[in-house]
Design a protein around this motif. Structure first.
Motif, PDB file in Angstrom:
ATOM      1  N   MET A 145       0.832  -1.197   0.000  1.00 13.86           N
ATOM      2  CA  MET A 145       0.000   0.000   0.000  1.00 13.86           C
ATOM      3  C   MET A 145       0.870   1.252   0.000  1.00 13.86           C
ATOM      4  O   MET A 145       0.557   2.232  -0.694  1.00 13.86           O
ATOM      5  CB  MET A 145      -0.945  -0.001   1.205  1.00 13.86           C
ATOM      6  N   GLN A 146       1.965   1.222   0.752  1.00 10.62           N
ATOM      7  CA  GLN A 146       2.866   2.375   0.775  1.00 10.62           C
ATOM      8  C   GLN A 146       3.407   2.648  -0.626  1.00 10.62           C
ATOM      9  O   GLN A 146       3.459   3.785  -1.086  1.00 10.62           O
ATOM     10  CB  GLN A 146       4.001   2.120   1.764  1.00 10.62           C
ATOM     11  N   LYS A 147       3.788   1.577  -1.334  1.00  7.85           N
ATOM     12  CA  LYS A 147       4.263   1.725  -2.721  1.00  7.85           C
ATOM     13  C   LYS A 147       3.171   2.308  -3.598  1.00  7.85           C
ATOM     14  O   LYS A 147       3.425   3.173  -4.440  1.00  7.85           O
ATOM     15  CB  LYS A 147       4.683   0.363  -3.277  1.00  7.85           C
ATOM     16  N   ALA A 148       1.942   1.810  -3.389  1.00  9.72           N
ATOM     17  CA  ALA A 148       0.829   2.307  -4.210  1.00  9.72           C
ATOM     18  C   ALA A 148       0.645   3.806  -3.985  1.00  9.72           C
ATOM     19  O   ALA A 148       0.483   4.572  -4.928  1.00  9.72           O
ATOM     20  CB  ALA A 148      -0.451   1.544  -3.890  1.00  9.72           C
ATOM     21  N   PHE A 149       0.692   4.248  -2.714  1.00  5.29           N
ATOM     22  CA  PHE A 149       0.534   5.679  -2.427  1.00  5.29           C
ATOM     23  C   PHE A 149       1.622   6.514  -3.096  1.00  5.29           C
ATOM     24  O   PHE A 149       1.370   7.576  -3.664  1.00  5.29           O
ATOM     25  CB  PHE A 149       0.564   5.933  -0.917  1.00  5.29           C
ATOM     26  N   GLU A 150       2.861   6.016  -3.027  1.00  3.79           N
ATOM     27  CA  GLU A 150       3.953   6.776  -3.653  1.00  3.79           C
ATOM     28  C   GLU A 150       3.747   6.880  -5.161  1.00  3.79           C
ATOM     29  O   GLU A 150       3.950   7.933  -5.763  1.00  3.79           O
ATOM     30  CB  GLU A 150       5.297   6.118  -3.339  1.00  3.79           C
ATOM     31  N   SER A 151       3.328   5.759  -5.754  1.00  2.00           N
ATOM     32  CA  SER A 151       3.099   5.780  -7.201  1.00  2.00           C
ATOM     33  C   SER A 151       1.939   6.694  -7.568  1.00  2.00           C
ATOM     34  O   SER A 151       1.998   7.415  -8.560  1.00  2.00           O
ATOM     35  CB  SER A 151       2.823   4.360  -7.713  1.00  2.00           C
ATOM     36  N   ILE A 152       0.867   6.650  -6.753  1.00  2.00           N
ATOM     37  CA  ILE A 152      -0.267   7.558  -7.015  1.00  2.00           C
ATOM     38  C   ILE A 152       0.227   8.998  -6.968  1.00  2.00           C
ATOM     39  O   ILE A 152      -0.128   9.827  -7.817  1.00  2.00           O
ATOM     40  CB  ILE A 152      -1.402   7.347  -5.997  1.00  2.00           C
ATOM     41  N   GLY A 153       1.072   9.310  -5.981  1.00  2.00           N
ATOM     42  CA  GLY A 153       1.635  10.654  -5.862  1.00  2.00           C
ATOM     43  C   GLY A 153       2.407  11.059  -7.108  1.00  2.00           C
ATOM     44  O   GLY A 153       2.301  12.201  -7.584  1.00  2.00           O
ATOM     45  N   GLN A 154       3.187  10.126  -7.658  1.00  2.00           N
ATOM     46  CA  GLN A 154       3.959  10.447  -8.868  1.00  2.00           C
ATOM     47  C   GLN A 154       3.049  10.691 -10.073  1.00  2.00           C
ATOM     48  O   GLN A 154       3.239  11.636 -10.844  1.00  2.00           O
ATOM     49  CB  GLN A 154       4.943   9.313  -9.182  1.00  2.00           C
ATOM     50  N   VAL A 155       2.043   9.827 -10.226  1.00  2.00           N
ATOM     51  CA  VAL A 155       1.110  10.013 -11.348  1.00  2.00           C
ATOM     52  C   VAL A 155       0.362  11.332 -11.178  1.00  2.00           C
ATOM     53  O   VAL A 155       0.129  12.072 -12.143  1.00  2.00           O
ATOM     54  CB  VAL A 155       0.105   8.843 -11.432  1.00  2.00           C
ATOM     55  N   GLN A 156      -0.004  11.628  -9.915  1.00  2.00           N
ATOM     56  CA  GLN A 156      -0.714  12.883  -9.668  1.00  2.00           C
ATOM     57  C   GLN A 156       0.162  14.081 -10.053  1.00  2.00           C
ATOM     58  O   GLN A 156      -0.344  15.079 -10.576  1.00  2.00           O
ATOM     59  CB  GLN A 156      -1.155  12.953  -8.199  1.00  2.00           C
ATOM     60  N   ASN A 157       1.467  14.002  -9.800  1.00  2.00           N
ATOM     61  CA  ASN A 157       2.368  15.092 -10.218  1.00  2.00           C
ATOM     62  C   ASN A 157       2.321  15.292 -11.737  1.00  2.00           C
ATOM     63  O   ASN A 157       2.311  16.422 -12.230  1.00  2.00           O
ATOM     64  CB  ASN A 157       3.806  14.813  -9.786  1.00  2.00           C
ATOM     65  N   GLU A 158       2.304  14.175 -12.469  1.00  2.00           N
ATOM     66  CA  GLU A 158       2.200  14.270 -13.939  1.00  2.00           C
ATOM     67  C   GLU A 158       0.905  14.973 -14.335  1.00  2.00           C
ATOM     68  O   GLU A 158       0.899  15.860 -15.206  1.00  2.00           O
ATOM     69  CB  GLU A 158       2.198  12.863 -14.555  1.00  2.00           C
TER      70      GLU A 158
END
Ligand SMILES: [Ca+2]
Ligand SMILES: [Ca+2]
Ligand SMILES: [Mg+2]
Ligand SMILES: [Mg+2]
Lengths: 219, 219
Positions: free
Chosen positions: A14-27
């Motif tokens: 889940m922590q990985k998922a949150f970090e990835s969501i954050g990166q996609v959100q930056n895009e």
């Protein structure tokens, strides 16, 4: 596998998922900023292209007696702001010019140009709205040099037209700088009336002789 | 010169002024149409560019339990629409996807994807808004295949959460096609939440154990 180990693995995923969501959100945020910037450029371009047309229209309109007071009185919302003193004074209003700041986003001004009249000395009254980087709006207005006591005090009892907002008038709106971020009157002028004022002028449904807007020549 | 002749000359000049104002206004109208068209093209371009990011974000979010119900409950306006039955059912909401029509101007749809659940058979519920050339909005929604009597009748007494709008619920909003042009809930999802749902998920201020949003593992 122990329950504790399974929970730790799920939390790690889940922590990985949150970090990835954050990166996609930056895009996504970057794309949204680009889109806003490109839209702003279109608005800046067309603001420039409209200017000569606005100037020409303003010159032509200034030849039509009572044009702007008629427009205001024919507008369902704006007309509710006006009182009877306004009707007399606004006969002298010759030009209404909305000028967006060149970058569009930092605001705009509305210029009201008057004929010589018995009410105040100024030829031009300007209400200007400025928006800063934090999207806060402030507002400045020309000090009106009234020729006599009428209309220059906050205690003035304006003669009311029927259906008007209590205590409101064109001039009380003009001089009010208290709520610049939510200026309905200014926005009606900028986003509605100024787009095509002629349609409001022509919308008059009453015969001119019945109109309360000042002296009319006998037909 | 006689008074009548002077009046006729003035009227002729005014007639000319009106015709010229009309011509200038046509120029302004054309520029405004061009501006709208160019802005629409920017929106269409970025709508396409966002799609892979939206898809990736949706896939990642589907791994986070209770993501969307948490987002809805953390949103100050949206949360007032939900009732207690919604909270139980929306635990199963795995994806929320907003898809603008390709040309942008003809509307959009919101897709709600659910896990297998005891409430209804559908995997995906879609509410679609369509805007025609005359700017009229219509709306169509998936027929929900409820598994039992709960929630499928208009007489249902939903168990109310405090502070919620009378008789409102997610599912009554979803199935309502009466007022498509003024759909506040749909617009909040499209223009507010869907821009960055993670910020609403992270805005939760209560400890997870105190959260009324369903079962949580013991920490
Ligand atoms: Ca003008
Ligand atoms: Ca998503
Ligand atoms: Mg003067
Ligand atoms: Mg199913």
């Amino acid at each position: 596998m122990s329950a504790t180990k399974q929970i730790k693995i799920d939390e790690a995923e889940m922590q990985k998922a949150f970090e990835s969501i954050g990166q996609v959100q930056n895009e996504i945020d970057q794309l949204n900023e680009q889109a806003s910037e490109e839209i702003l450029q279109v608005e800046q371009k067309f603001n420039k292209l409209r200017q000569p047309n606005y100037k020409k229209r303003s010159d032509l309109i200034s030849k039509i007696p009572s044009f702007w007071i008629s427009v205001f009185l024919n507008h369902p919302q704006l007309s509710t702001y006006l009182d009877q003193d306004d009707e007399a004074i606004l006969q002298h209003l010759k030009r209404v010019d909305v000028e967006e700041h060149e970058d569009i986003k930092s605001g705009y001004r509305i210029k009201f140009t008057f004929d010589q009249n018995n009410y105040f000395d100024n030829d031009v009254l300007v209400k200007e709205f400025n928006i800063n980087e934090a999207s806060e709006t402030t507002c400045k207005t020309t000090a009106i040099r009234w020729k006599n006591e009428a209309k220059n005090g906050s205690n003035k009892e304006g003669r009311k037209r029927s259906h008007d907002n209590d205590n409101s008038s064109f001039f009380s709106w003009f001089s009010n700088t208290n709520n610049p971020g939510a200026d309905e009157f200014g926005e009606i002028i900028k986003d509605d009336i100024f787009v095509n004022p002629l349609q409001y002028y022509l919308a008059a449904t009453t015969d001119e002789d019945e109109n309360s807007v000042g002296e009319n020549e006998e037909e």
